[in-house]
Design a protein around this motif. Structure first.
Motif, PDB file in Angstrom:
ATOM      1  N   LEU A 147       0.897   2.508   5.852  1.00  0.00           N
ATOM      2  CA  LEU A 147       0.225   1.221   5.929  1.00  0.00           C
ATOM      3  C   LEU A 147      -0.047   0.684   4.524  1.00  0.00           C
ATOM      4  O   LEU A 147      -0.570   1.396   3.673  1.00  0.00           O
ATOM      5  N   GLU A 148       0.319  -0.583   4.288  1.00  0.00           N
ATOM      6  CA  GLU A 148       0.132  -1.208   2.983  1.00  0.00           C
ATOM      7  C   GLU A 148      -0.987  -2.249   2.986  1.00  0.00           C
ATOM      8  O   GLU A 148      -1.639  -2.446   1.965  1.00  0.00           O
ATOM      9  N   SER A 163      -0.214   4.605  -0.059  1.00  0.00           N
ATOM     10  CA  SER A 163       0.529   3.403   0.329  1.00  0.00           C
ATOM     11  C   SER A 163      -0.325   2.135   0.393  1.00  0.00           C
ATOM     12  O   SER A 163       0.193   1.036   0.214  1.00  0.00           O
ATOM     13  N   LEU A 164      -1.615   2.262   0.616  1.00  0.00           N
ATOM     14  CA  LEU A 164      -2.469   1.097   0.821  1.00  0.00           C
ATOM     15  C   LEU A 164      -2.560   0.249  -0.442  1.00  0.00           C
ATOM     16  O   LEU A 164      -2.939   0.739  -1.507  1.00  0.00           O
ATOM     17  N   LYS A 165      -2.198  -1.039  -0.307  1.00  0.00           N
ATOM     18  CA  LYS A 165      -2.206  -1.958  -1.446  1.00  0.00           C
ATOM     19  C   LYS A 165      -3.241  -3.063  -1.292  1.00  0.00           C
ATOM     20  O   LYS A 165      -3.768  -3.542  -2.293  1.00  0.00           O
ATOM     21  N   ILE A 166      -3.488  -3.487  -0.056  1.00  0.00           N
ATOM     22  CA  ILE A 166      -4.431  -4.581   0.196  1.00  0.00           C
ATOM     23  C   ILE A 166      -5.368  -4.161   1.314  1.00  0.00           C
ATOM     24  O   ILE A 166      -4.922  -3.801   2.407  1.00  0.00           O
ATOM     25  N   LEU A 167      -6.660  -4.213   1.039  1.00  0.00           N
ATOM     26  CA  LEU A 167      -7.663  -3.850   2.035  1.00  0.00           C
ATOM     27  C   LEU A 167      -8.759  -4.894   2.028  1.00  0.00           C
ATOM     28  O   LEU A 167      -9.351  -5.180   0.983  1.00  0.00           O
ATOM     29  N   CYS A 177      -7.307   5.530  -3.070  1.00  0.00           N
ATOM     30  CA  CYS A 177      -6.244   4.516  -2.961  1.00  0.00           C
ATOM     31  C   CYS A 177      -5.893   3.998  -4.348  1.00  0.00           C
ATOM     32  O   CYS A 177      -6.211   2.855  -4.698  1.00  0.00           O
ATOM     33  N   ARG A 178      -5.225   4.796  -5.126  1.00  0.00           N
ATOM     34  CA  ARG A 178      -4.939   4.459  -6.522  1.00  0.00           C
ATOM     35  C   ARG A 178      -3.924   3.320  -6.644  1.00  0.00           C
ATOM     36  O   ARG A 178      -3.816   2.714  -7.710  1.00  0.00           O
ATOM     37  N   ASN A 179      -3.174   3.005  -5.593  1.00  0.00           N
ATOM     38  CA  ASN A 179      -2.215   1.902  -5.621  1.00  0.00           C
ATOM     39  C   ASN A 179      -2.796   0.612  -5.056  1.00  0.00           C
ATOM     40  O   ASN A 179      -2.089  -0.379  -4.925  1.00  0.00           O
ATOM     41  N   LEU A 180      -4.074   0.636  -4.732  1.00  0.00           N
ATOM     42  CA  LEU A 180      -4.728  -0.543  -4.177  1.00  0.00           C
ATOM     43  C   LEU A 180      -4.716  -1.666  -5.213  1.00  0.00           C
ATOM     44  O   LEU A 180      -5.170  -1.486  -6.345  1.00  0.00           O
ATOM     45  N   GLU A 181      -4.184  -2.806  -4.810  1.00  0.00           N
ATOM     46  CA  GLU A 181      -4.087  -3.968  -5.700  1.00  0.00           C
ATOM     47  C   GLU A 181      -5.171  -4.997  -5.415  1.00  0.00           C
ATOM     48  O   GLU A 181      -5.572  -5.728  -6.322  1.00  0.00           O
ATOM     49  N   ALA A 182      -5.616  -5.074  -4.166  1.00  0.00           N
ATOM     50  CA  ALA A 182      -6.624  -6.074  -3.792  1.00  0.00           C
ATOM     51  C   ALA A 182      -7.620  -5.451  -2.823  1.00  0.00           C
ATOM     52  O   ALA A 182      -7.235  -4.810  -1.851  1.00  0.00           O
ATOM     53  N   LEU A 183      -8.903  -5.657  -3.120  1.00  0.00           N
ATOM     54  CA  LEU A 183      -9.974  -5.152  -2.266  1.00  0.00           C
ATOM     55  C   LEU A 183     -10.941  -6.290  -1.986  1.00  0.00           C
ATOM     56  O   LEU A 183     -11.508  -6.870  -2.916  1.00  0.00           O
ATOM     57  N   GLY A 184     -11.114  -6.601  -0.723  1.00  0.00           N
ATOM     58  CA  GLY A 184     -12.066  -7.620  -0.312  1.00  0.00           C
ATOM     59  C   GLY A 184     -13.277  -6.973   0.331  1.00  0.00           C
ATOM     60  O   GLY A 184     -13.154  -6.309   1.361  1.00  0.00           O
TER      61      GLY A 184
END
Length: 160
Positions: free
Chosen positions: A59-60, A85-89, A109-116
Motif C-alpha cells: 500500500l502506497e 511502501s507507504l508514501k502518502i497517509l 514509514c521512512r519513505n513517507l512523502e506526505a502526512l496529513g
C-alpha cells in the motif's frame, strides 16, 4: 454480485457506507492494492486497518480522513506492515492520533512523502521532536498540521 479481480493494483475510492467487512473483503482479494481512499467512511475501524496490514503490504496511499473508530494500535500495526511502501497517509480528524502514534509512523514509514494530521487535536510538538524523525533518510516533503492547536507557532515556523 460484484467480481473482484485479484490482480487489481491501482486505486479504490469507497463510499461513505463502506464497512470493515467490505474493505476486508477487498483487501483479501486485492493484495496488490496501492491506493485506498476512505474519506468520511464512519463505519470503518480497526478491522479495515488490520486487513490492510495483513493483505496489502504494498500500500502506497491511504486516506482515512474522519475515521473515528481507528485505534492507535491498529495504525501502528499498519505502519510496521506497510512501512517500506507507504508514501502518502492522511489521518485528518481522526481522534486517536497522538504524539506517540505520529512518532511511530515517522519512524516506521521512512519513505513517507506526505502526512496529513489536520485537525488532530491532541498533537503537540513532541510528535516531531524525536531524534529518529529528523535523521537523514526520512522522505517527508509535506506535513499538514493545520488546525492542530497544540502545536506551537514556533515549531511551525521552524519547519519552513
Amino acid at each position: 454480485m460484484a467480481v473482484i479481480i485479484p490482480r487489481f493494483e491501482t486505486s479504490i475510492y469507497a463510499s461513505r457506507k463502506v464497512s470493515d467487512v467490505g474493505v476486508s473483503s477487498i483487501c483479501r482479494a486485492c493484495s496488490r492494492l496501492k491506493t485506498l481512499k476512505l474519506m468520511d467512511c464512519y463505519e470503518i475501524g480497526d478491522g479495515t486497518i488490520l486487513s490492510l496490514a495483513k493483505f496489502c503490504g504494498n500500500l502506497e496511499t491511504l486516506n482515512i480522513v474522519g475515521s473515528e473508530d481507528v485505534s492507535a494500535d491498529a495504525m501502528k500495526t499498519l505502519a510496521t506492515a506497510c512501512g517500506s511502501s507507504l508514501k502518502i497517509l492522511s489521518v485528518d480528524g481522526c481522534p486517536n492520533v497522538s504524539d506517540y502514534l505520529v512518532s511511530c509512523i515517522l519512524c516506521q514509514c521512512r519513505n513517507l512523502e506526505a502526512l496529513g494530521v489536520r485537525c488532530c487535536e491532541e498533537l503537540t510538538d513532541v510528535a516531531f521532536q524525536l531524534k529518529s524523525n529528523v535523521e537523514p533518510g526520512l522522505s517527508l516533503q509535506m506535513l499538514d498540521i493545520s488546525y492542530c492547536e497544540k502545536i506551537s507557532v514556533g515549531y511551525m515556523h521552524s519547519c519552513e
